[in-house]
Design a protein around this motif. Sequence first.
Motif, short mmCIF file in Angstrom:
data_model
loop_
_atom_site.label_atom_id
_atom_site.label_comp_id
_atom_site.label_asym_id
_atom_site.label_seq_id
_atom_site.Cartn_x
_atom_site.Cartn_y
_atom_site.Cartn_z
N ALA A 96 0.87 -1.33 0.09
CA ALA A 96 -0.04 -0.01 -0.06
C ALA A 96 0.93 1.16 0.02
O ALA A 96 0.61 2.24 -0.58
CB ALA A 96 -0.87 -0.09 1.29
N LEU A 97 1.93 1.27 0.96
CA LEU A 97 2.84 2.42 0.72
C LEU A 97 3.56 2.53 -0.45
O LEU A 97 3.72 4.04 -1.14
CB LEU A 97 3.78 2.01 1.79
N LEU A 98 4.02 1.47 -1.19
CA LEU A 98 4.48 1.61 -2.40
C LEU A 98 3.64 2.21 -3.57
O LEU A 98 4.05 2.66 -4.57
CB LEU A 98 4.89 0.26 -2.91
N ALA A 99 2.34 1.64 -3.44
CA ALA A 99 1.37 2.03 -4.38
C ALA A 99 1.20 3.51 -4.37
O ALA A 99 0.91 4.30 -5.56
CB ALA A 99 -0.07 1.61 -4.24
N THR A 100 1.48 4.34 -3.45
CA THR A 100 1.45 5.63 -3.28
C THR A 100 2.78 6.52 -3.25
O THR A 100 2.79 7.75 -3.55
CB THR A 100 1.02 6.08 -1.84
N SER A 101 3.76 5.77 -3.39
CA SER A 101 5.20 6.18 -3.32
C SER A 101 6.01 6.09 -4.62
O SER A 101 7.00 6.78 -4.63
CB SER A 101 5.91 5.67 -2.13
N LEU A 102 5.61 5.26 -5.39
CA LEU A 102 6.64 4.71 -6.61
C LEU A 102 6.15 5.46 -8.01
O LEU A 102 6.63 5.41 -8.91
CB LEU A 102 6.41 3.43 -6.76
N THR A 103 5.15 6.50 -7.84
CA THR A 103 4.64 7.00 -9.06
C THR A 103 5.75 7.88 -9.77
O THR A 103 5.63 7.98 -10.81
CB THR A 103 3.17 7.95 -8.71
#
Length: 406
Positions: A96-103
């Motif tokens: 979930a953290l990656l879904a919002t941080s890797l953009t």
Amino acid sequence: MYTLLFLYTFLSNKPMKSFMSDLSLSAISAGFIAVLVGFASAMAIVFQAAQAAGASHEMIESWVWALGWGMGIGCLAFSLYYKRPIIIVWSTPGAALLATSLTDISIEQAIGVFVFVAALIIITGLSGLFDTLTKRLPLPIAAAMLAGILVQFGLGIFTALQASPLLVGIMFVVFIVAKRWLPRYAIMLVLLSGLAMAYVQGSLLIEVLNLSLATPVWVIPDFNLSHLIGIGIPLYIVTMTSQNIPGVAILKSSGYAAQPISPILSGTGIINLILAPFGGFTFNLAAITAAICTSEEAHPDPEKRYVAGVSAGVFNILAGIGGATVVSLFAAFPKPLIAALAGLALLSTIGASLLAATEKAQYRDPAIVTFLVTASGVSFFDIASAFWGLVLGLLTHFVLRQYKGR
């Protein structure tokens, strides 16, 4: 099966006959349900994380391949070696953290972050610090945190009942009847009854099944210091606090308090390091799905529940190999079936955790604080409620102990 038996002989140096005698249908079904619940409840988040990093369709399948193999190897190796149900999963809060941080970063830089986190986990395991900290964690507070994590799944039975009364109602009745006369096979019978009812209702979407295998895709990591600090450090903290600490609580409350944790952390870090270039972002101890495999429903004898961990390992590897097929399989199951199955599988664990949390009077207030904060779902600084429940529970325990000591 031959690979499984070879791994057992190699890792534990005990006769294969012992493993075969420990096999049970209830433990195998517990492992399957754990994998089913894990994939069905969180695969969408993994897809979002991969898409945020700009992964192609082939790379997304590679992520599923890497995660399936990583979890499978971890479950197999640790469960066979320790003869305990050690369940290794990906970090859902981490996804979930990656879904919002890797953009805003490239896929190569994302892979660099995964490699960096793997190295941190290996160092944590080799240092032995995590073992020392978890040994000082009082069992009632750990159990309260676990109950707070799982209570939403128990409530999910009845929200699913409202959404699909006939389907979930039949599953609930089968569960009660089976618990009375066939307790070892209760969850397996619940699953079968749910699938049969879903098929009759037409909610089992068989037509969405897509038979295809995943192909691993290697990506060369690119290490960017700002991303390692800004994304890697939070991913490491989330994995340790929201996954590994609750995972230890599961083992403690299930009677495996003496289980050494540091070697498992080192092992998951090594698996992570090997599979990170293919999309294996993190691996850690399971909490929710581990509770399914450590419960009495898996096997009445705690010494034989490790078969559930082995089963989970096999099904995870099959899931990794299947790739897109697995994703379509889980999409075929109606959501109320998954919710009810998870809640019923965890019912006895919730009850045991609440008992352990409140049994001792001196821990009761701190345990209740831990339970309520964890169950509330509050999150500060992108760190999940399980961590804050633990912090506030331990703080309450310390203050009360100091006050009563005067």
